[in-house]
Scaffold this active site. Sequence first.
Site, mmCIF file in Angstrom:
data_model
loop_
_atom_site.group_PDB
_atom_site.id
_atom_site.type_symbol
_atom_site.label_atom_id
_atom_site.label_comp_id
_atom_site.label_asym_id
_atom_site.label_seq_id
_atom_site.Cartn_x
_atom_site.Cartn_y
_atom_site.Cartn_z
ATOM 1 C CD GLN A 131 -2.757 -1.216 -0.162
ATOM 2 O OE1 GLN A 131 -3.425 -0.225 -0.546
ATOM 3 N NE2 GLN A 131 -2.556 -2.249 -0.877
ATOM 4 C CG HIS A 185 -1.442 2.553 -4.090
ATOM 5 N ND1 HIS A 185 -1.970 2.269 -5.237
ATOM 6 C CD2 HIS A 185 -1.794 1.302 -3.138
ATOM 7 C CE1 HIS A 185 -2.448 0.989 -5.247
ATOM 8 N NE2 HIS A 185 -2.377 0.538 -4.141
ATOM 9 C CD GLU A 197 -8.452 0.928 0.257
ATOM 10 O OE1 GLU A 197 -8.704 1.147 -0.904
ATOM 11 O OE2 GLU A 197 -7.294 1.666 0.851
ATOM 12 C CG HIS A 198 -6.651 -2.899 1.446
ATOM 13 N ND1 HIS A 198 -6.307 -1.829 1.243
ATOM 14 C CD2 HIS A 198 -7.273 -3.509 0.493
ATOM 15 C CE1 HIS A 198 -6.544 -1.444 -0.290
ATOM 16 N NE2 HIS A 198 -7.397 -2.559 -0.577
ATOM 17 C CG ASP A 244 -5.184 -4.222 -4.578
ATOM 18 O OD1 ASP A 244 -6.261 -3.929 -4.073
ATOM 19 O OD2 ASP A 244 -3.929 -3.670 -4.328
ATOM 20 C CG HIS A 279 -52.092 13.040 2.477
ATOM 21 N ND1 HIS A 279 -51.810 14.420 1.993
ATOM 22 C CD2 HIS A 279 -50.945 12.235 2.053
ATOM 23 C CE1 HIS A 279 -50.454 14.334 1.791
ATOM 24 N NE2 HIS A 279 -49.941 12.989 1.417
#
Length: 437
Positions: free
Chosen positions: A266, A269, A334-335, A368, A427
């Site tokens: 990660q 990235h 996230e992971h 991934d 109504h």
Amino acid sequence: MAKVKRLNSQDAGFKEILLSSLSLPMADDQAIDAAVVKILSAVKDQGDSAVLELTQKFDRLNASSVADLEISRHDLERAYLSLAPEQKNALDIAAKRVRAYHEKQKIEAGCHSWEYEEADGTRLGQKVTPLDRVGIYVPGGKAAYPSSVLMNAIPAKVAGVPEVVMVVPTPDGARNPLVLAAAFIAGVDRVFTIGGAQAVGALAYGTQTIPSVDKIVGPGNAYVAAAKRRVFGIVGIDMIAGPSEILVICDGSSNPDWVAMDLFSQAEHDEQAQSILLCPDSKFIDQVQASINRLLPEMPRAKVIEASLVNRALLIQVRDMNEACEIANAIAAEHLEICALEPRQWAEKIRHAGAIFMGNYTSESLGDYCAGPNHVLPTARTARFSSPLGVYDFIKRSSMIEVSEGGAQALGLVASTLAHGEGLQAHARAAEMRLKK
């Protein structure tokens, strides 16, 4: 040497330090947003001409019309056929697995219409229909992500979306054949070589050449994220994604080299990506730091990894694995990898995570690319209330109500009473007029 910050959960002020470490320093959001507003306004008002001008400016593409920026299905197929056999085979396997997972998800996740009938003949239910047209944004430029094409387009097609429109920037005209081949395999219908906020605006508003869509999905830079936030409401969006994150819970039984490389996966990235290790074994944490120091110099993206690890990574010693799970739920990563002898035991205690990878052989990188589940995941602690991208993101539900004459007698009295209580006489009258005298 990338010296990663060490924390101990028993230290005073640990929770405060952890939360401050999870937050990102505020970028120049106002400047980005102001630029995006101008771009979106130009695209909305001028259509193709604005898209063409902005693409020439930012991506240095000289085209005479936006139509020249579209890639035909024939060209996508040619890109696929031109791949080396191992690349073609890898894409085929990944696409097959992603499609199989999402077809199973469609069955199990309430993505079908249903109805039931009550004793008086009243029928109630829900009609599920796919979106008419979806836009997917695929990053280009510094990196190319064919996996993002598969993960965004395949669930849309499994959901039954008739038309998927893809936008991908190609600075200086550099087209990545893997990305185009992935679009062919995934069944993308139209592809335009545009990017940035102008691409988001074109998909949201539509131009003379680019059709407007109902929803925009896919990752992008800060300008793309700001544009998606701005057009939400005109179209749907998947999420506003932040930098990538990985959290590894380890009981000390794993190979420290494997854990270090998973943290790298990660960190490579970008410099703002975050990698965190939670482990009760201080000696194992020492081993992971030693592995980081030994393995880092051989990595092609060593500078990016080092910047991410030094500025944002954490090696945290916890009291035990139970506490590791508690902290993991607070982080809502996230992971989340669980590298332990009994991973499912600890997975039962996890409530908040985008995706959970169980066992020492389940590297996050498999998720991934080719495991099958979607890799578009909630970041920045939004896993507390958000889910991975899925088939359910490309459908919508309509309530179905067919009240029988008998049902209208009972329900009419209930509705009349409640409507009068709310002061909404029309109504009430609408319900009362259907009552038998």
